[in-house]
Each structure stands twice: as C-alpha cells, then as structure tokens.
Design an enzyme around this catalytic site. Sequence first.
Site, PDB file in Angstrom:
ATOM      1  N   ARG A  68     -18.603  34.815  -0.607  1.00 18.89           N
ATOM      2  CA  ARG A  68     -18.083  33.752   0.248  1.00 18.89           C
ATOM      3  C   ARG A  68     -19.227  33.235   1.114  1.00 18.89           C
ATOM      4  O   ARG A  68     -20.079  34.000   1.559  1.00 18.89           O
ATOM      5  CB  ARG A  68     -16.938  34.257   1.140  1.00 18.89           C
ATOM      6  CG  ARG A  68     -15.613  34.481   0.401  1.00 18.89           C
ATOM      7  CD  ARG A  68     -15.011  33.161  -0.063  1.00 18.89           C
ATOM      8  NE  ARG A  68     -13.687  33.323  -0.678  1.00 18.89           N
ATOM      9  CZ  ARG A  68     -13.478  33.460  -1.961  1.00 18.89           C
ATOM     10  NH1 ARG A  68     -14.520  33.500  -2.804  1.00 18.89           N
ATOM     11  NH2 ARG A  68     -12.246  33.561  -2.445  1.00 18.89           N
ATOM     12  N   GLU A  80     -17.565  23.964   2.171  1.00 22.35           N
ATOM     13  CA  GLU A  80     -17.494  23.557   0.764  1.00 22.35           C
ATOM     14  C   GLU A  80     -16.601  22.322   0.674  1.00 22.35           C
ATOM     15  O   GLU A  80     -15.474  22.366   1.166  1.00 22.35           O
ATOM     16  CB  GLU A  80     -16.930  24.688  -0.099  1.00 22.35           C
ATOM     17  CG  GLU A  80     -17.864  25.878  -0.209  1.00 22.35           C
ATOM     18  CD  GLU A  80     -17.329  26.984  -1.112  1.00 22.35           C
ATOM     19  OE1 GLU A  80     -16.199  26.837  -1.647  1.00 22.35           O
ATOM     20  OE2 GLU A  80     -18.032  27.996  -1.284  1.00 22.35           O
ATOM     21  N   HIS A  83     -19.439  26.390  -6.380  1.00 23.65           N
ATOM     22  CA  HIS A  83     -18.400  27.422  -6.418  1.00 23.65           C
ATOM     23  C   HIS A  83     -17.698  27.441  -7.778  1.00 23.65           C
ATOM     24  O   HIS A  83     -16.490  27.196  -7.881  1.00 23.65           O
ATOM     25  CB  HIS A  83     -17.376  27.226  -5.295  1.00 23.65           C
ATOM     26  CG  HIS A  83     -16.624  28.491  -4.960  1.00 23.65           C
ATOM     27  ND1 HIS A  83     -16.088  28.737  -3.718  1.00 23.65           N
ATOM     28  CD2 HIS A  83     -16.315  29.585  -5.708  1.00 23.65           C
ATOM     29  CE1 HIS A  83     -15.476  29.909  -3.706  1.00 23.65           C
ATOM     30  NE2 HIS A  83     -15.608  30.439  -4.915  1.00 23.65           N
TER      31      HIS A  83
END
Length: 305
Positions: free
Chosen positions: A222, A251, A270
């Site tokens: 993360r 993000e 991601h």
Amino acid sequence: MPELSCSIQQWDSDEPIPRSELLAGVAGKHGLLCLLSDRIDKEVLDAAGSNLKIISTLSVGFDHLALEEIKKRGIRVGYTPDILTDATAELSVALLLATCRRLPESVEEVKNGGWTTWKPLWMCGYGLSGSTVGIIGLGRIGQAVARRLKPFGVKKFLYTGSRPKPERAVEFQADFVPLAKLAEESDFVVVTCSLTPDTEGMCNKDFFSQMKKTSVFINTSRGAVVNQEDLYQALVSGQIAAAGLDVTTPEPLPTDNPLLSLKNCVILPHIGSATYATRSAMSVLSANNLLAGLKGESMPSELQL
C-alpha cells in the site's frame, strides 16, 4: 448455494462512484459490494442505516474499511485473499526486474535514438544472483515473491514483521531481523506487508538512510507504507539506487508528482492483481461472499473482526 431473490442497484462504470452517489445509493441496503477505491467510513455506514448486514470488498486489503465502526454495528465483511497472491507476486518480481535492470529507461533509449552503439557500462543495472533480498511482511504474497526469486540465485533472504514466522521462513531459510538490519544488509527490499498504524510511513528518511547506495526498493503493498517525499530525496541524492512502486499515495498519482520525473523510479498504476483470470475469480468470490452473508450463511472468505 440455495437460490436467493434480491434486487441489485449497480454503479455501472469503471470510474469510482462519486461520493454523493454512494451515500444516496447505499441507503436502506442490506448488502454492499465495494472496491478498494471506495472509502467505507462512518458517513457511509450512517447513510446505509441499520439494514446493512454485509460488506463484500473486491480486494485482499481492507484499509479502506472503517473496521472498528463496522464491528461495532455487527456488520460482516467478506474479502478476497489467496486468489490474487500469485498474480501480485508475479507483478512484484516483474517490477523488481524492470527496475533493477532499467527496462523502461532502456526502452525509451531505443525509441528516442539514445541507442547508438554497444558501450561497456551503458544501461548497467543490478542482478539478483548472489544477492540478499529483504522482505517486509512474509505473508501469503511475501512468501510467493520469495518462492519466485529463489531460482534467480538469491544468496540470502531476510524478513521482518510483527513477529518471527519460522514455519513460513523455513522454505527459504530466511532470517527474521529487525527492520533496521534488513535495510542495512539487503540488496533488494520488497514491501508486501499490510497497511496498519504500525506500518504507515514505516519506509521513511531513517529507513532509506540505512539502505545501501546500490540497493533497490520495491513496494507492492500500500502506498501509505512509504513516505514518498523521503523516497524522492533518497533517489535524487543517490542514497539508494532505484525504486519500483505499484502503489502510491494518492492513487492515481498526479502527473506532476516529482517521483515521475526520475529515471530511477518505475511507477505502475496499481496492477498487482490485473490478470483476466485473477480479476474474474475475485469478482466471483466477492459475489458469493455477499450472497452467503445476505442469507446468514458462512462466507467463502470472511474477515474475522
């Protein structure tokens, strides 16, 4: 699974649901299927009301869920562990190799005419053979990463976490060490831990200052585990050689973020679990978790609160 008759309200877009739409849509619902990009906090739970009994998240991570508030209200939570382990481990290794062997930079040199002739030290990077790899978080994904890296000739594995896990480490003959020692001795640092209050901001200025100048840092856990300003300084100053990130804060990462200006920083959007098979399996499991929860049955994968 016995049949269940239920009505569904769906946000039919790949883009995140607007907050106002989420708050309005969840009102009175008995179940909620969400993504890791959906912040399910007290405001959402209040908007849902007392009917909400089950939340199913299409993710293995759950830092987007207000777990204490959810537990207080007696709401059950389903999630998707294990299914994405292999895909995320593959991506972690791919990102490590792309970073340490400077693959994106090399592709760009081919495209922009920088490739003129063979040169002895041009585009040289760092190899895994004979190296020491440090893994922060030897859980399912951490083990899967180590399993894939071992055949590359890694000499030694180190790991750190909340406690030693000898039953997991034995396969790799990995040594449990404090975080500082892992930073000092590792040629490659791979972060695969969960985001918790203890791990948030853990990879910071002090951490990077302990790493070798030739070391490579990889994060597929993360974004908030890393202090990105400190990482930028470590990369610019040459404190560490390179970094590869599949997760960032926020993000998506703004296009003017200084990390994106660095040749020695590879950033992906991601995509750790982004294989067709994995995302399909995650979707099926999320739906089955939701349906089982609505019927008051045991979920295939329930998060124990």
